[in-house]
Design an enzyme around this catalytic site. Structure first.
Site, PDB file in Angstrom:
ATOM      1  N   ALA A   1      84.768  68.276  63.352  1.00  0.00           N
ATOM      2  CA  ALA A   1      85.587  68.970  64.342  1.00  0.00           C
ATOM      3  C   ALA A   1      86.850  68.183  64.680  1.00  0.00           C
ATOM      4  O   ALA A   1      87.942  68.759  64.812  1.00  0.00           O
ATOM      5  CB  ALA A   1      84.768  69.233  65.608  1.00  0.00           C
TER       6      ALA A   1
ATOM      7  N   LYS B   1      74.589  75.741  62.333  1.00  0.00           N
ATOM      8  CA  LYS B   1      73.888  75.239  61.154  1.00  0.00           C
ATOM      9  C   LYS B   1      72.552  74.662  61.564  1.00  0.00           C
ATOM     10  O   LYS B   1      72.492  73.724  62.362  1.00  0.00           O
ATOM     11  CB  LYS B   1      74.719  74.148  60.459  1.00  0.00           C
ATOM     12  CG  LYS B   1      76.059  74.630  59.908  1.00  0.00           C
ATOM     13  CD  LYS B   1      76.824  73.483  59.274  1.00  0.00           C
ATOM     14  CE  LYS B   1      78.173  73.937  58.745  1.00  0.00           C
ATOM     15  NZ  LYS B   1      78.934  72.806  58.143  1.00  0.00           N
TER      16      LYS B   1
ATOM     17  N   ARG C   1      77.245  63.301  64.393  1.00  0.00           N
ATOM     18  CA  ARG C   1      76.262  63.103  65.458  1.00  0.00           C
ATOM     19  C   ARG C   1      74.899  62.726  64.897  1.00  0.00           C
ATOM     20  O   ARG C   1      74.188  61.884  65.450  1.00  0.00           O
ATOM     21  CB  ARG C   1      76.155  64.372  66.299  1.00  0.00           C
ATOM     22  CG  ARG C   1      77.317  64.593  67.231  1.00  0.00           C
ATOM     23  CD  ARG C   1      77.305  65.978  67.830  1.00  0.00           C
ATOM     24  NE  ARG C   1      77.758  66.977  66.873  1.00  0.00           N
ATOM     25  CZ  ARG C   1      77.828  68.275  67.116  1.00  0.00           C
ATOM     26  NH1 ARG C   1      77.443  68.742  68.285  1.00  0.00           N
ATOM     27  NH2 ARG C   1      78.274  69.106  66.212  1.00  0.00           N
ATOM     28  N   ASN C   2      74.509  63.369  63.805  1.00  0.00           N
ATOM     29  CA  ASN C   2      73.199  63.101  63.220  1.00  0.00           C
ATOM     30  C   ASN C   2      73.130  61.696  62.631  1.00  0.00           C
ATOM     31  O   ASN C   2      72.111  61.020  62.732  1.00  0.00           O
ATOM     32  CB  ASN C   2      72.892  64.161  62.169  1.00  0.00           C
ATOM     33  CG  ASN C   2      72.768  65.541  62.786  1.00  0.00           C
ATOM     34  OD1 ASN C   2      71.757  65.872  63.381  1.00  0.00           O
ATOM     35  ND2 ASN C   2      73.813  66.343  62.674  1.00  0.00           N
TER      36      ASN C   2
ATOM     37  N   VAL D   1      74.506  68.270  70.987  1.00  0.00           N
ATOM     38  CA  VAL D   1      73.340  68.621  70.184  1.00  0.00           C
ATOM     39  C   VAL D   1      73.440  67.962  68.819  1.00  0.00           C
ATOM     40  O   VAL D   1      74.492  67.960  68.181  1.00  0.00           O
ATOM     41  CB  VAL D   1      73.239  70.152  70.016  1.00  0.00           C
ATOM     42  CG1 VAL D   1      72.095  70.506  69.058  1.00  0.00           C
ATOM     43  CG2 VAL D   1      73.018  70.810  71.370  1.00  0.00           C
TER      44      VAL D   1
ATOM     45  N   LYS E   1      71.554  68.906  55.329  1.00  0.00           N
ATOM     46  CA  LYS E   1      72.392  67.704  55.307  1.00  0.00           C
ATOM     47  C   LYS E   1      72.300  66.935  56.620  1.00  0.00           C
ATOM     48  O   LYS E   1      72.459  65.704  56.641  1.00  0.00           O
ATOM     49  CB  LYS E   1      73.842  68.078  54.984  1.00  0.00           C
ATOM     50  CG  LYS E   1      74.452  69.147  55.892  1.00  0.00           C
ATOM     51  CD  LYS E   1      75.294  68.600  57.006  1.00  0.00           C
ATOM     52  CE  LYS E   1      75.900  69.707  57.850  1.00  0.00           C
ATOM     53  NZ  LYS E   1      76.782  69.205  58.913  1.00  0.00           N
TER      54      LYS E   1
ATOM     55  N   ASP F   1      79.324  68.848  52.016  1.00  0.00           N
ATOM     56  CA  ASP F   1      78.945  68.676  53.420  1.00  0.00           C
ATOM     57  C   ASP F   1      78.008  67.486  53.598  1.00  0.00           C
ATOM     58  O   ASP F   1      78.100  66.734  54.566  1.00  0.00           O
ATOM     59  CB  ASP F   1      78.287  69.966  53.914  1.00  0.00           C
ATOM     60  CG  ASP F   1      78.466  70.170  55.414  1.00  0.00           C
ATOM     61  OD1 ASP F   1      79.057  69.305  56.071  1.00  0.00           O
ATOM     62  OD2 ASP F   1      78.013  71.218  55.922  1.00  0.00           O
TER      63      ASP F   1
ATOM     64  N   SER G   1      83.408  69.384  57.281  1.00  0.00           N
ATOM     65  CA  SER G   1      84.345  69.750  58.358  1.00  0.00           C
ATOM     66  C   SER G   1      83.981  69.091  59.681  1.00  0.00           C
ATOM     67  O   SER G   1      83.309  69.697  60.507  1.00  0.00           O
ATOM     68  CB  SER G   1      84.352  71.276  58.544  1.00  0.00           C
ATOM     69  OG  SER G   1      83.024  71.784  58.610  1.00  0.00           O
TER      70      SER G   1
END
Length: 300
Positions: free
Chosen positions: A113, A81, A227-228, A251, A163, A216, A111
């Protein structure tokens, strides 16, 4: 039971291998995670008819240029993405240089992980121009993942990429303790901004109210599992981007996507105030100045 290969063994790749492995024969490949029990070489993985691609969006073009590996009999589910920061290209534009659009599908929806690995329920969307192929992929997922199909590839791509940028902004909001009102306003305006950007490229407005858009976004912009979101928290704490990314060890796709969105907005005069402020903050602009500038905007 189908024979599936997952290319990319980060947390999301492993989670998808786990989920799809409930009903299918699944192998996984990467440059580094050779210790995984279902690991195979890339050459072996590419013999499979069904391939899930989970490499970082910013590395996709380079990977395809080096390998160019896919054949006419294969179908590919792209779970990467993002928007290419160098060229502004969407994932579908890059992949369609190497495969027919009828062979390609794109996975979107809320979603994390970690929860997929725990077999916790969620719902995802398989987006593809070939609805029959999208439905075939849909049937490969386990019962705890409800799947829908859509033909709005561009809308799904925009939602999945955008997003992550709004999630960085939401993490900053949380880190600065600006309050729940501020975060709700930020995320809802982020959804408006996402839809504005997507419809510029011909996406359907309803896509942004679906799992691929709002679903999302609401997940990613409201949890430290993102993470973002954690990038935003780090920026609010005064850490440098390099420090944050080193701590993450993974990442954060929103960083590259923010750069791509800024370039596209400038070149096409698209009003993207939140994304552009995130881009400026990542480049070193003081957060307090960015917040003041964002609040001063008067366009709707």
């Amino acid at each position: 039971m189908k024979s599936i290969a997952v290319i990319g063994a980060g947390k999301w790749g492993q989670a998808l291998a786990h989920a799809l492995g409930q009903r299918n024969d699944v192998v996984i490949t990467s440059r580094t995670r050779r210790e995984l029990p279902n690991f195979v070489s890339l050459d072996e993985a590419l013999k499979r008819d069904f391939i899930v691609f989970v490499i970082s969006a910013q590395a996709v073009r380079d990977w395809l240029e080096r390998h160019d590996p896919f054949g006419e009999g294969q179908t590919l589910l792209v779970a990467s993405k993002g928007i290419d920061a160098k060229t502004g290209a969407f994932m579908n534009e890059i992949f369609e240089e190497y495969l027919s659009p009828s062979q390609l599908c794109y996975l979107t929806g809320p979603s994390f992980a970690k929860e997929v690995m725990q077999s916790l329920p969620t719902a995802l969307v398989i987006n593809g121009r070939n609805r029959l192929v999208a439905e075939e992929w849909s049937e490969l997922f386990p019962d705890y993942i409800k799947t829908y199909t859509s033909t709005d590839v561009v809308g799904a791509e925009v939602g999945g990429a955008y997003k992550n940028v709004i999630a960085i902004a939401a993490g900053i909001c949380e880190g600065l303790k600006l309050g729940e009102n501020a975060k709700a306003a930020l995320v809802s305006r982020g959804l408006v901004e996402m839809a504005r950007f997507g419809t510029f490229y011909g996406a359907k407005e309803e896509t942004f109210l679906s799992l691929s858009g709002a679903g999302d976004l609401f997940l990613t912009a409201n949890s430290r599992l993102s993470r973002n979101y954690r990038v935003g928290l780090g920026l609010a704490a005064g850490k440098t981007l390099d420090e944050i990314l080193e701590e993450l060890g993974e990442v954060a796709e929103g960083v590259g996507t923010a750069r791509a969105l800024h370039k596209i907005s400038v070149n096409n005069d698209i009003y993207l105030p939140i994304a552009n402020e995130v881009y400026e903050i990542l480049g070193g602009k003081p957060i307090e100045k960015s917040l003041k500038d964002l609040l001063s905007h008067r366009r709707s």
